[in-house]
Scaffold this motif. Sequence first.
Motif, PDB file in Angstrom:
ATOM      1  N   ASP A 148       0.815  -1.217   0.000  1.00  0.00           N
ATOM      2  CA  ASP A 148       0.000   0.000   0.000  1.00  0.00           C
ATOM      3  C   ASP A 148       0.849   1.268   0.000  1.00  0.00           C
ATOM      4  O   ASP A 148       0.316   2.369  -0.143  1.00  0.00           O
ATOM      5  CB  ASP A 148      -0.918   0.030   1.219  1.00  0.00           C
ATOM      6  N   ILE A 149       2.148   1.130   0.154  1.00  0.00           N
ATOM      7  CA  ILE A 149       3.032   2.282   0.248  1.00  0.00           C
ATOM      8  C   ILE A 149       3.544   2.647  -1.140  1.00  0.00           C
ATOM      9  O   ILE A 149       4.026   1.804  -1.884  1.00  0.00           O
ATOM     10  CB  ILE A 149       4.222   1.974   1.178  1.00  0.00           C
ATOM     11  N   THR A 150       3.416   3.928  -1.497  1.00  0.00           N
ATOM     12  CA  THR A 150       3.998   4.423  -2.744  1.00  0.00           C
ATOM     13  C   THR A 150       4.982   5.536  -2.390  1.00  0.00           C
ATOM     14  O   THR A 150       4.786   6.283  -1.435  1.00  0.00           O
ATOM     15  CB  THR A 150       2.929   4.973  -3.699  1.00  0.00           C
ATOM     16  N   PHE A 151       6.045   5.624  -3.155  1.00  0.00           N
ATOM     17  CA  PHE A 151       7.064   6.636  -2.922  1.00  0.00           C
ATOM     18  C   PHE A 151       6.974   7.686  -4.012  1.00  0.00           C
ATOM     19  O   PHE A 151       6.930   7.377  -5.200  1.00  0.00           O
ATOM     20  CB  PHE A 151       8.460   5.997  -2.927  1.00  0.00           C
ATOM     21  N   LEU A 152       6.929   8.920  -3.606  1.00  0.00           N
ATOM     22  CA  LEU A 152       6.848  10.058  -4.531  1.00  0.00           C
ATOM     23  C   LEU A 152       5.617   9.985  -5.427  1.00  0.00           C
ATOM     24  O   LEU A 152       5.622  10.482  -6.546  1.00  0.00           O
ATOM     25  CB  LEU A 152       8.119  10.158  -5.379  1.00  0.00           C
ATOM     26  N   GLY A 153       4.582   9.336  -4.944  1.00  0.00           N
ATOM     27  CA  GLY A 153       3.319   9.311  -5.649  1.00  0.00           C
ATOM     28  C   GLY A 153       3.144   8.243  -6.705  1.00  0.00           C
ATOM     29  O   GLY A 153       2.036   7.909  -7.060  1.00  0.00           O
ATOM     30  N   HIS A 154       4.223   7.685  -7.243  1.00  0.00           N
ATOM     31  CA  HIS A 154       4.045   6.728  -8.338  1.00  0.00           C
ATOM     32  C   HIS A 154       5.030   5.558  -8.322  1.00  0.00           C
ATOM     33  O   HIS A 154       4.902   4.661  -9.128  1.00  0.00           O
ATOM     34  CB  HIS A 154       4.133   7.454  -9.681  1.00  0.00           C
TER      35      HIS A 154
ATOM     36  N   ARG B  71       7.384  -6.088  -1.564  1.00  0.00           N
ATOM     37  CA  ARG B  71       7.313  -6.227  -0.108  1.00  0.00           C
ATOM     38  C   ARG B  71       8.699  -6.329   0.509  1.00  0.00           C
ATOM     39  O   ARG B  71       8.986  -5.689   1.507  1.00  0.00           O
ATOM     40  CB  ARG B  71       6.496  -7.462   0.270  1.00  0.00           C
ATOM     41  N   GLN B  72       9.553  -7.152  -0.085  1.00  0.00           N
ATOM     42  CA  GLN B  72      10.887  -7.344   0.478  1.00  0.00           C
ATOM     43  C   GLN B  72      11.705  -6.062   0.438  1.00  0.00           C
ATOM     44  O   GLN B  72      12.464  -5.781   1.361  1.00  0.00           O
ATOM     45  CB  GLN B  72      11.619  -8.461  -0.249  1.00  0.00           C
ATOM     46  N   GLN B  73      11.565  -5.270  -0.592  1.00  0.00           N
ATOM     47  CA  GLN B  73      12.285  -3.998  -0.666  1.00  0.00           C
ATOM     48  C   GLN B  73      11.813  -3.043   0.419  1.00  0.00           C
ATOM     49  O   GLN B  73      12.625  -2.361   1.049  1.00  0.00           O
ATOM     50  CB  GLN B  73      12.095  -3.353  -2.037  1.00  0.00           C
ATOM     51  N   VAL B  74      10.512  -2.998   0.656  1.00  0.00           N
ATOM     52  CA  VAL B  74       9.984  -2.108   1.692  1.00  0.00           C
ATOM     53  C   VAL B  74      10.372  -2.615   3.077  1.00  0.00           C
ATOM     54  O   VAL B  74      10.753  -1.828   3.940  1.00  0.00           O
ATOM     55  CB  VAL B  74       8.454  -1.955   1.566  1.00  0.00           C
ATOM     56  N   TYR B  75      10.301  -3.934   3.298  1.00  0.00           N
ATOM     57  CA  TYR B  75      10.730  -4.494   4.581  1.00  0.00           C
ATOM     58  C   TYR B  75      12.193  -4.162   4.856  1.00  0.00           C
ATOM     59  O   TYR B  75      12.554  -3.719   5.941  1.00  0.00           O
ATOM     60  CB  TYR B  75      10.547  -6.005   4.617  1.00  0.00           C
ATOM     61  N   ALA B  76      13.060  -4.389   3.867  1.00  0.00           N
ATOM     62  CA  ALA B  76      14.493  -4.130   4.046  1.00  0.00           C
ATOM     63  C   ALA B  76      14.757  -2.637   4.229  1.00  0.00           C
ATOM     64  O   ALA B  76      15.504  -2.239   5.135  1.00  0.00           O
ATOM     65  CB  ALA B  76      15.285  -4.665   2.860  1.00  0.00           C
ATOM     66  N   GLY B  77      14.158  -1.827   3.377  1.00  0.00           N
ATOM     67  CA  GLY B  77      14.345  -0.378   3.492  1.00  0.00           C
ATOM     68  C   GLY B  77      13.838   0.164   4.816  1.00  0.00           C
ATOM     69  O   GLY B  77      14.483   1.008   5.448  1.00  0.00           O
ATOM     70  N   GLY B  78      12.674  -0.319   5.238  1.00  0.00           N
ATOM     71  CA  GLY B  78      12.122   0.115   6.520  1.00  0.00           C
ATOM     72  C   GLY B  78      13.009  -0.289   7.684  1.00  0.00           C
ATOM     73  O   GLY B  78      13.263   0.502   8.595  1.00  0.00           O
ATOM     74  N   PHE B  79      13.500  -1.538   7.654  1.00  0.00           N
ATOM     75  CA  PHE B  79      14.376  -1.993   8.732  1.00  0.00           C
ATOM     76  C   PHE B  79      15.634  -1.142   8.810  1.00  0.00           C
ATOM     77  O   PHE B  79      16.024  -0.691   9.887  1.00  0.00           O
ATOM     78  CB  PHE B  79      14.751  -3.460   8.539  1.00  0.00           C
ATOM     79  N   PHE B  80      16.286  -0.900   7.659  1.00  0.00           N
ATOM     80  CA  PHE B  80      17.510  -0.110   7.689  1.00  0.00           C
ATOM     81  C   PHE B  80      17.249   1.344   8.064  1.00  0.00           C
ATOM     82  O   PHE B  80      18.074   1.981   8.729  1.00  0.00           O
ATOM     83  CB  PHE B  80      18.268  -0.220   6.366  1.00  0.00           C
ATOM     84  N   PHE B  81      16.101   1.881   7.673  1.00  0.00           N
ATOM     85  CA  PHE B  81      15.735   3.234   8.097  1.00  0.00           C
ATOM     86  C   PHE B  81      15.536   3.286   9.615  1.00  0.00           C
ATOM     87  O   PHE B  81      16.051   4.197  10.270  1.00  0.00           O
ATOM     88  CB  PHE B  81      14.459   3.689   7.373  1.00  0.00           C
ATOM     89  N   PHE B  82      14.800   2.314  10.166  1.00  0.00           N
ATOM     90  CA  PHE B  82      14.598   2.287  11.613  1.00  0.00           C
ATOM     91  C   PHE B  82      15.914   2.072  12.347  1.00  0.00           C
ATOM     92  O   PHE B  82      16.149   2.642  13.405  1.00  0.00           O
ATOM     93  CB  PHE B  82      13.596   1.195  12.000  1.00  0.00           C
ATOM     94  N   TRP B  83      16.795   1.242  11.773  1.00  0.00           N
ATOM     95  CA  TRP B  83      18.099   0.998  12.393  1.00  0.00           C
ATOM     96  C   TRP B  83      18.931   2.279  12.393  1.00  0.00           C
ATOM     97  O   TRP B  83      19.558   2.631  13.385  1.00  0.00           O
ATOM     98  CB  TRP B  83      18.821  -0.117  11.654  1.00  0.00           C
TER      99      TRP B  83
END
Length: 78
Positions: free
Chosen positions: A26-32, A37-49
């Motif tokens: 459900d997440i979009t970046f910059l509108g488009h 899922r795996q990219q968002v999971y990995a990106g989110g984890f590294f952002f939170f880290w």
Amino acid sequence: MLILWPSFLVAAATSAAVFALVDPLDITFLGHIHASRQQVYAGGFFFFWLMAAVSSALTLHLAPRGRLLDEFGDPINE
């Protein structure tokens, strides 16, 4: 390790909590831009880290330092 290990644990817990409530598709970046899922999971984890590591490093930087002592227990004048 005083900074990276606690921030890793916080990132793992935060990722689990956030992605239990949010579907990565459900997440979009910059509108488009859509990511898998795996990219968002990995990106989110590294952002939170990164955020937790910055917080831990800032806390360590701002913590009061004790007096410096030599091997005999005498104060070191800087």
